[in-house]
Structure formats: structure tokens, C-alpha cells
Write a protein that holds these residues in place. Structure first.
Motif, short mmCIF file in Angstrom:
data_model
loop_
_atom_site.label_atom_id
_atom_site.label_comp_id
_atom_site.label_asym_id
_atom_site.label_seq_id
_atom_site.Cartn_x
_atom_site.Cartn_y
_atom_site.Cartn_z
N ARG A 151 57.16 129.75 64.72
CA ARG A 151 57.61 128.36 64.65
C ARG A 151 56.44 127.39 64.54
O ARG A 151 55.29 127.72 64.83
N ASN A 152 56.79 126.19 64.13
CA ASN A 152 55.87 125.04 64.16
C ASN A 152 54.54 125.33 63.45
O ASN A 152 53.46 125.15 64.02
N GLN A 153 54.64 125.78 62.22
CA GLN A 153 53.45 126.10 61.44
C GLN A 153 52.76 124.82 60.97
O GLN A 153 53.40 123.92 60.41
N ARG A 154 51.45 124.77 61.17
CA ARG A 154 50.67 123.61 60.77
C ARG A 154 49.43 124.06 59.99
O ARG A 154 48.72 124.96 60.42
N PHE A 155 49.24 123.41 58.86
CA PHE A 155 48.08 123.71 58.01
C PHE A 155 47.80 122.47 57.16
O PHE A 155 48.71 121.89 56.58
N GLU A 156 46.54 122.08 57.09
CA GLU A 156 46.15 120.92 56.28
C GLU A 156 45.11 121.37 55.27
O GLU A 156 44.01 121.76 55.64
N GLY A 157 45.47 121.32 54.00
CA GLY A 157 44.55 121.65 52.94
C GLY A 157 44.42 120.51 51.96
O GLY A 157 45.12 119.49 52.06
N GLU A 158 43.57 120.68 51.00
CA GLU A 158 43.41 119.67 49.97
C GLU A 158 44.62 119.61 49.04
O GLU A 158 45.00 118.56 48.55
N HIS A 159 45.25 120.77 48.83
CA HIS A 159 46.35 120.86 47.87
C HIS A 159 47.71 121.08 48.53
O HIS A 159 48.73 120.64 47.99
N TYR A 160 47.73 121.77 49.66
CA TYR A 160 48.99 122.10 50.31
C TYR A 160 48.89 121.85 51.81
O TYR A 160 47.79 121.86 52.38
N HIS A 161 50.03 121.65 52.44
CA HIS A 161 50.05 121.50 53.89
C HIS A 161 51.35 122.02 54.46
O HIS A 161 52.36 122.16 53.76
N LEU A 162 51.30 122.33 55.75
CA LEU A 162 52.48 122.62 56.55
C LEU A 162 52.39 121.72 57.77
O LEU A 162 51.37 121.70 58.46
N ARG A 180 44.62 121.18 36.95
CA ARG A 180 43.53 121.46 37.87
C ARG A 180 42.31 121.99 37.14
O ARG A 180 42.43 122.72 36.15
N THR A 181 41.15 121.66 37.65
CA THR A 181 39.92 122.30 37.18
C THR A 181 39.88 123.73 37.73
O THR A 181 40.67 124.10 38.60
N GLY A 182 38.95 124.51 37.23
CA GLY A 182 38.82 125.87 37.73
C GLY A 182 38.57 125.91 39.22
O GLY A 182 39.17 126.72 39.95
N LYS A 183 37.70 125.03 39.71
CA LYS A 183 37.40 124.99 41.15
C LYS A 183 38.63 124.58 41.94
O LYS A 183 38.93 125.17 42.99
N GLN A 184 39.36 123.58 41.45
CA GLN A 184 40.57 123.14 42.14
C GLN A 184 41.63 124.24 42.16
O GLN A 184 42.31 124.45 43.17
N ALA A 185 41.78 124.95 41.04
CA ALA A 185 42.79 126.01 40.95
C ALA A 185 42.51 127.12 41.95
O ALA A 185 43.42 127.63 42.61
N LEU A 186 41.23 127.49 42.09
CA LEU A 186 40.88 128.54 43.06
C LEU A 186 41.06 128.05 44.49
O LEU A 186 41.51 128.80 45.36
N GLY A 187 40.72 126.79 44.74
CA GLY A 187 40.94 126.24 46.06
C GLY A 187 42.41 126.22 46.42
O GLY A 187 42.80 126.56 47.55
N ALA A 188 43.24 125.83 45.45
CA ALA A 188 44.68 125.82 45.69
C ALA A 188 45.21 127.23 45.92
O ALA A 188 46.10 127.45 46.76
N LEU A 189 44.67 128.21 45.20
CA LEU A 189 45.11 129.59 45.36
C LEU A 189 44.78 130.10 46.77
O LEU A 189 45.61 130.75 47.42
N ALA A 190 43.58 129.83 47.24
CA ALA A 190 43.20 130.26 48.59
C ALA A 190 44.10 129.61 49.63
O ALA A 190 44.55 130.27 50.58
N GLU A 191 44.38 128.31 49.47
CA GLU A 191 45.27 127.62 50.40
C GLU A 191 46.68 128.21 50.34
O GLU A 191 47.34 128.38 51.38
N ALA A 192 47.14 128.50 49.14
CA ALA A 192 48.49 129.04 48.97
C ALA A 192 48.65 130.37 49.69
O ALA A 192 49.70 130.64 50.30
#
Length: 295
Positions: A142-153, A118-130
């Protein structure tokens, strides 16, 4: 920036070298009365045992001391599973776990182990999503939903909830990472080789400003400092000297520079360093800080 008035905590930075007496050293840290054990997370280091397995084993062999990864390698540990593991360890240890978390940095090694580059920007974006994903998994809802660029539920079933509100302590040193820490995290993890006394005011101010902009009180953010040095007979520099020098310097880090949790990372890792720190330095720092706060 000055003292935030938080309770002081002291710990030990246990390097997960497979050839070292890891469990014995952890148990000694607990017997000596320390509050924390932090373990770095570099799975690609061939001499190191797995950090999470070691944390679990130590939790089973201790009774009081708090444990945390210093800090968990997010690119190699998917956040939903990481959250489940953290909650499990907190439950099994009776609430003795905090989550140190890092965006990653050794990208060649991470990629060699199957992780993303990951680039620095991508790494920080992934950290915030995490952080969002982890807290949702801890919610027990229950039924957790989340849509991010790097992670989802996508309809994820969260739980069980941890025993206590686990803190997310971010290992950060860049301007954007510091701002993310102030806006979202429960704590900041720094290390004395790069978070030097001349840099700490700027670093702390970035956290505080971001916290205020997010409607948070900067005093709610724990400041964890890995202190790299050596207790010696004579002074040769910052955190290299006799016990009384360490007392003076750690007291100043608490009162003048806002640090509240000190994790010993001795340059020469032996029982004497740990024992002198716990028996001679820690009690006196507590005393000196208490006196300073009364004035």
C-alpha cells in the motif's frame, strides 16, 4: 562471453496485421509446441491491431504458451497502468505473461499519437523510472510513493500481485541501454538484423559488466533473440537456408553467443515457415545444445 547455461525457449514473432489470421496462427504456434509468442507494439501503425488487446485475446484462446509484448511502447503506455494490465493478464492466463519493454524510438509517430518526444538520455531515464514504478505496482504493498523526472507514484495502492514473478525484458541496443539492462532488467530482447554475430560479444559484455557492477549474476538475465530469416531450399546467407543450416546457426548462437530464447520472425510469414521451424529445427537445436553442454 559464451553459453550461460539457461534453458532454451523457442517462440514466434506474431506481426499484428489486422488482415492476418492472428488467433489461428497463435493457436498453431501453441499446438506445435512453441514456448513463446511475441508481438510488436506500434499503435501508430494503421494496419496493426492493438497489441495489448491481441495479447489478451490470445491468452483467452490458448492454454500453455507464454505471451509477451516484443516490446511494449513505454511512451504510449504509462508504467503504473501498464503494470496493472500486465499483472491482470498474468493472473487471467495462469502465469503466462512476461513484459518486454522498450524506451521508444519512432518519435514523430509517438508524438502524433499524443506521446512525449524524448531525447535518448530522457528516454533511458524514463525507462529506468518505469521499471521502478512497475515493480512497485506489482509488489502488492500500500501507499506507494516515488518521485521521478518522468513518472511518480503519490500514495498509489498497488496490486493485485501477478501470479508469478513477471520478467521485465528490455529491448536495447545502445551502450547506455545495454548497461541499464544489465543493472536492472530480467532479460534482454535483441533482433538478428542488428544484433549480428560480430556485434553480440560486445553487446553481451556490456550487459554482463553492468550486471556484475550492480552485484548481479549475468546468468540470471534471459537473452531473447528475434531471428529474422527464411527457411529455404538453398543457402543465401545467415538464417536464409535449409533447416540443417538453421540448426547449426541457432546452436552456435546459443553455445558461442549466449542467446537462450529464439523467436522466429520469418521474412515470409506463412504456416510452412512456422511448422518447419517448430517440427524440424527446434527439436534438433535442443538436441545439439544438450550435446554441446555435456562436452
Amino acid at each position: 562471453m559464451s553459453d550461460y547455461g539457461r534453458d532454451l525457449r523457442f517462440g514466434y514473432f506474431l506481426v499484428p496485421n489486422a488482415d492476418d489470421p492472428l488467433i489461428e496462427r497463435a493457436r498453431l504456434a501453441e499446438r506445435l509446441g512453441l514456448d513463446l509468442i511475441g508481438i510488436q507494439d506500434h499503435p501508430y501503425q494503421r494496419r496493426y491491431v492493438d497489441t495489448w488487446t491481441l495479447l489478451t485475446t490470445i491468452a483467452a484462446r490458448t492454454e500453455r504458451i507464454t505471451l509477451f509484448p516484443d516490446v511494449a511502447n513505454l511512451p504510449l503506455r504509462p508504467p503504473a497502468v501498464l503494470a496493472k494490465a500486465a499483472a491482470t493478464l498474468d493472473l487471467l492466463s495462469g502465469g503466462r505473461f512476461e513484459l518486454g519493454l522498450g524506451a521508444g524510438g519512432f518519435w514523430d509517430a509517438i508524438e502524433a499519437y499524443g506521446g512525449p518526444r524524448r531525447t535518448g538520455k530522457q528516454a533511458l531515464g524514463a525507462l529506468a523510472e518505469a521499471i521502478e514504478v512497475i515493480r512497485r505496482i506489482w509488489s502488492g504493498e500500500r501507499n506507494q510513493r516515488f518521485e521521478g523526472e518522468h513518472y511518480h507514484l503519490r500514495g498509489a495502492q498497488s496490486g493485485p500481485a501477478p501470479t508469478h514473478p513477471i520478467g521485465i525484458w528490455i529491448g536495447a541496443k545502445g551502450p547506455r541501454a545495454m548497461a541499464l539492462t544489465g543493472a536492472l532488467a530480467d532479460g534482454w530482447v535483441s533482433s538478428s538484423p542488428w544484433a549480428t554475430t560480430d556485434r553480440l560479444p560486445e553487446l553481451q559484455d556490456r550487459i554482463d559488466e553492468a550486471a556484475r557492477q550492480a552485484g548481479r549474476d549475468p546468468r540470471d538475465i534471459r537473452r531473447v533473440h528475434n531471428i529474422n530469416g527464411l527457411v529455404t531450399d538453398r543457402s543465401t546467407g545467415f538464417l536464409y537456408g535449409p533447416a540443417d543450416q538453421w540448426v547449426e546457426e541457432l546452436t552456435d548462437l546459443a553455445i558461442s553467443h549466449g542467446q537462450d530464447s529464439f523467436v522466429l520472425w520469418p521474412e515470409r510469414d506463412d504456416e510452412r515457415q512456422l511448422t518447419v521451424f517448430a517440427e524440424e529445427i527446434v527439436p534438433e537445436v535442443r538436441r545439439q545444445v544438450a550435446l554441446e553442454r555435456k562436452e
